[in-house]
Design an enzyme around this catalytic site. Structure first.
Site, PDB file in Angstrom:
ATOM      1  N   CYS A 130      86.166 -14.740 -73.389  1.00  0.00           N
ATOM      2  CA  CYS A 130      86.153 -14.774 -71.920  1.00  0.00           C
ATOM      3  C   CYS A 130      87.460 -14.221 -71.349  1.00  0.00           C
ATOM      4  CB  CYS A 130      85.950 -16.219 -71.456  1.00  0.00           C
ATOM      5  SG  CYS A 130      86.034 -16.425 -69.681  1.00  0.00           S
ATOM      6  N   CYS A 133      88.890 -16.174 -68.371  1.00  0.00           N
ATOM      7  CA  CYS A 133      89.622 -17.400 -68.730  1.00  0.00           C
ATOM      8  C   CYS A 133      90.983 -17.066 -69.372  1.00  0.00           C
ATOM      9  CB  CYS A 133      88.836 -18.240 -69.737  1.00  0.00           C
ATOM     10  SG  CYS A 133      87.072 -18.242 -69.487  1.00  0.00           S
ATOM     11  N   ASP A 134      90.983 -16.132 -70.310  1.00  0.00           N
ATOM     12  CA  ASP A 134      92.168 -15.945 -71.157  1.00  0.00           C
ATOM     13  C   ASP A 134      92.947 -14.654 -70.906  1.00  0.00           C
ATOM     14  OD1 ASP A 134      91.502 -18.336 -72.434  1.00  0.00           O
ATOM     15  OD2 ASP A 134      90.168 -17.314 -73.837  1.00  0.00           O
TER      16      ASP A 134
END
Ligand code: NAP
Length: 300
Positions: A130, A133-134
């Site tokens: 993701c 997200c990261d």
């Protein structure tokens, strides 16, 4: 006993909930995680009618607000299994048992893992599924994106705004992604495409430092220094808890009315066999499943 229990609070489940309440069904949505579906992890959605560009999380928040206003009730709970007992379904969750006349499964799908050496070892330490997200952890760094579908290219575009270099590694010489995404990626000068190539291994010491890539035509391998690896090679449905007819990969087989092989159990969205896994198709499935459940409950 509820008329209808919907398992999953992503776009398919929420849409089913809104329709079910408006049909007058006493409805409960069971949600497992705080994050509602893959869409909540999607950076920007540009193909849901009415919103030319909206953050996935914001779209999901709007869906949930709408469901709340419509009177949908939600509860936390991970479903362990569903059993039929005469005219009712018994849904066992980690919190206890719930009874319903009908059930809609809208549990979606999660990212497929590749299963190459180093993938699990470095998950969360350089290996990610993701970019939303990261991605911020890889500002100014070199990352590899594995896959050639819409997810891979969408997230390569996100990463190209953060990382200094993005290598898209695809097993064929033609991307599966839609033209608009491909064209956007081709125009970014920090995205490089490595075709006919697969990820063979992830190496590092505490976190990712290198990848080994293998050309599928020549069989040649090459080692490249890399700080992050983002993997997008498809999805796995969350359907292990339910005993209905499925494909070998676990996708639930339904009729075009979203009926499964068990009377009174319906499936909607990414967890079922469908030609397109999008928000717009998930919400459509949810509406059809609610209509079918309403008919079933009314006739019962
Ligand atoms: P996908 O379309 O199934 O693409 C998976 C990609 O991974 C393909 O390029 C595939 O290669 C590759 N792949 C699969 N197994 C592999 C392996 N073992 N080794 C190397 N590569 C492998 O999955 P997705 O991109 O996650 O998309 C899923 C659905 O969500 C699609 O319907 C997509 O349109 C939708 N989606 C839409 C958007 C958007 O509209 N913005 C964004 C994300 C997802 P091949 O091409 O060779 O098969």
């Amino acid at each position: 006993m509820y008329d209808l229990v919907i398992i999953g609070d992503g776009p398919a489940g929420i849409s089913a909930g809104i329709y079910a309440v408006r049909y007058g069904l006493d409805t409960l949505i069971l949600e497992k995680d705080v994050i509602s579906g893959q869409i909540a992890l999607t950076d920007i959605v540009e193909n849901y009618p009415g919103f030319s560009s909206i953050a996935g999380m914001e779209l999901m928040d709007k869906f949930k607000e709408h469901a709340q206003e419509a009177g949908v009730t939600t509860e936390d709970g991970e479903v362990l299994n569903i059993k039929s007992d005469g005219d009712k379904k018994i849904i066992s969750t980690d919190e206890g048992e719930i009874e319903a006349k009908a059930v809609i499964i809208a549990t979606g799908a999660n990212p497929q893992h590749l299963g190459v050496p180093g993938e699990e070892e470095f998950a969360g330490r350089g290996v990610s599924y993701c970019a939303t997200c990261d991605g911020p952890f890889f500002r100014g760094k070199n990352v590899a994106v594995i896959g050639g579908g819409d997810s891979a290219i969408t997230d390569a575009l996100i990463l190209s705004n953060l990382a200094s270099k993005v290598y898209v590694v695809h097993r064929r010489d033609e991307l599966r992604a839609t033209k608009v995404l491909k064209d956007r990626a081709f125009s970014r000068n920090n995205i490089e495409f490595i075709c006919d190539t697969i990820l063979d291994e992830v190496l590092g010491d505490g976190s990712v430092e290198k990848v080994i890539l293998k050309n599928v035509k020549s069989g040649d391998t090459v080692e490249m220094a890399m700080d992050g690896v983002f993997i997008y090679v498809g999805v796995v449905p969350n359907t292990g808890f339910v005993d209905v007819d499925k494909t070998g990969a676990g996708f639930i087989i339904t009729s075009d009315r979203m009926e499964t092989s068990v009377e009174g159990i319906y499936a909607a969205g990414d967890c079922r066999v469908t030609p397109l896994r999008q928000v717009v198709t998930a919400v459509s499935d949810g509406a059809i499943a609610a209509a079918s459940a309403h008919e079933f409950v009314s006739e019962g």
